[in-house]
Design a protein around this motif. Sequence first.
Motif, PDB file in Angstrom:
ATOM      1  N   ASP A  87    -133.661  51.333  55.917  1.00  0.00           N
ATOM      2  CA  ASP A  87    -134.360  50.961  54.714  1.00  0.00           C
ATOM      3  C   ASP A  87    -133.712  50.507  54.500  1.00  0.00           C
ATOM      4  O   ASP A  87    -132.825  50.014  53.020  1.00  0.00           O
ATOM      5  N   TRP A  88    -134.010  49.288  54.258  1.00  0.00           N
ATOM      6  CA  TRP A  88    -133.271  47.862  53.870  1.00  0.00           C
ATOM      7  C   TRP A  88    -134.480  46.687  54.005  1.00  0.00           C
ATOM      8  O   TRP A  88    -135.107  46.488  54.464  1.00  0.00           O
ATOM      9  N   ASN A  95    -127.581  44.049  48.787  1.00  0.00           N
ATOM     10  CA  ASN A  95    -128.297  45.583  48.701  1.00  0.00           C
ATOM     11  C   ASN A  95    -128.663  46.061  47.304  1.00  0.00           C
ATOM     12  O   ASN A  95    -128.377  46.923  46.959  1.00  0.00           O
ATOM     13  N   ASP A  96    -129.434  44.906  46.804  1.00  0.00           N
ATOM     14  CA  ASP A  96    -129.927  45.908  45.422  1.00  0.00           C
ATOM     15  C   ASP A  96    -131.335  45.662  45.209  1.00  0.00           C
ATOM     16  O   ASP A  96    -132.009  46.383  44.106  1.00  0.00           O
ATOM     17  N   ILE A 104    -128.710  34.991  47.275  1.00  0.00           N
ATOM     18  CA  ILE A 104    -127.481  33.708  48.102  1.00  0.00           C
ATOM     19  C   ILE A 104    -126.685  33.399  47.347  1.00  0.00           C
ATOM     20  O   ILE A 104    -126.194  33.012  48.257  1.00  0.00           O
ATOM     21  N   ILE A 105    -126.147  33.862  46.834  1.00  0.00           N
ATOM     22  CA  ILE A 105    -124.701  33.535  46.274  1.00  0.00           C
ATOM     23  C   ILE A 105    -123.747  34.225  47.126  1.00  0.00           C
ATOM     24  O   ILE A 105    -122.742  34.064  47.539  1.00  0.00           O
ATOM     25  N   PHE A 106    -124.053  35.332  47.342  1.00  0.00           N
ATOM     26  CA  PHE A 106    -123.433  36.747  48.118  1.00  0.00           C
ATOM     27  C   PHE A 106    -123.190  36.128  49.452  1.00  0.00           C
ATOM     28  O   PHE A 106    -121.896  36.326  50.034  1.00  0.00           O
ATOM     29  N   ASN A 120    -125.846  45.313  55.134  1.00  0.00           N
ATOM     30  CA  ASN A 120    -126.188  45.519  56.498  1.00  0.00           C
ATOM     31  C   ASN A 120    -126.821  43.811  57.638  1.00  0.00           C
ATOM     32  O   ASN A 120    -127.609  42.641  56.830  1.00  0.00           O
ATOM     33  N   PRO A 121    -125.970  43.444  57.942  1.00  0.00           N
ATOM     34  CA  PRO A 121    -126.419  41.751  58.854  1.00  0.00           C
ATOM     35  C   PRO A 121    -127.510  41.655  59.435  1.00  0.00           C
ATOM     36  O   PRO A 121    -128.077  40.206  58.813  1.00  0.00           O
ATOM     37  N   ALA A 122    -128.681  42.615  59.812  1.00  0.00           N
ATOM     38  CA  ALA A 122    -129.857  42.037  59.809  1.00  0.00           C
ATOM     39  C   ALA A 122    -130.420  41.490  58.701  1.00  0.00           C
ATOM     40  O   ALA A 122    -131.170  41.013  59.033  1.00  0.00           O
ATOM     41  N   ALA A 123    -130.067  41.566  57.489  1.00  0.00           N
ATOM     42  CA  ALA A 123    -130.687  42.055  56.327  1.00  0.00           C
ATOM     43  C   ALA A 123    -130.367  40.355  55.699  1.00  0.00           C
ATOM     44  O   ALA A 123    -131.082  39.711  55.493  1.00  0.00           O
ATOM     45  N   ALA A 124    -129.392  39.461  56.355  1.00  0.00           N
ATOM     46  CA  ALA A 124    -129.159  38.576  55.817  1.00  0.00           C
ATOM     47  C   ALA A 124    -129.525  37.514  57.465  1.00  0.00           C
ATOM     48  O   ALA A 124    -129.547  36.160  57.012  1.00  0.00           O
ATOM     49  N   ASP A 125    -130.090  37.792  58.147  1.00  0.00           N
ATOM     50  CA  ASP A 125    -130.731  37.377  59.336  1.00  0.00           C
ATOM     51  C   ASP A 125    -131.476  36.713  59.368  1.00  0.00           C
ATOM     52  O   ASP A 125    -132.887  36.945  59.866  1.00  0.00           O
TER      53      ASP A 125
END
Length: 154
Positions: A87-88, A95-96, A104-106, A120-125
């Motif tokens: 659920d992302w 995760n907001d 982007i800053i994160f 959740n690393p998958a949300a960043a790829d």
Amino acid sequence: MEDYRLLPTRLEGFAFFAGWGTRANSDQADTDGDTKGDVCDNCPDMPNPNQTDFDSDNVGNECDNCDFYANPGQEDADGNGIGDVCDWICGDVNNDETINILDIIFLIDYKFKGGPAPENPAAADVNIDAAVNILDIIYLIDYKFKGGSAPNCL
């Protein structure tokens, strides 16, 4: 030599699977009628004769609220039917629940300043190259500020 580790053996009302131990199933109940006894069935309420389990969390795909990420407890904090681990939002790195400059800053902080890793690393790829790197940062900048393609993590 044959390998019998994955073959079920029934002995006097017990079912044994290698690695699972022994569990009593004296009445051989099969609630869903898929020919797998409830005790040995990875989805006892819905028919799934092949016992498919993509994420290997011992919950069959027919019952799993997140097929591709292991979540044996089937946690779903918001009750929307999607497991918490699935659920992302792709691109929502912090995760907001929105994709914005803060994501982007994160990522910049994480990759170049030693900041915390994404929950959740998958949300960043976001460019789905199996790595979280500068290319994901560029992709998010292009999406947010230049009308580029929306992130697609799957």
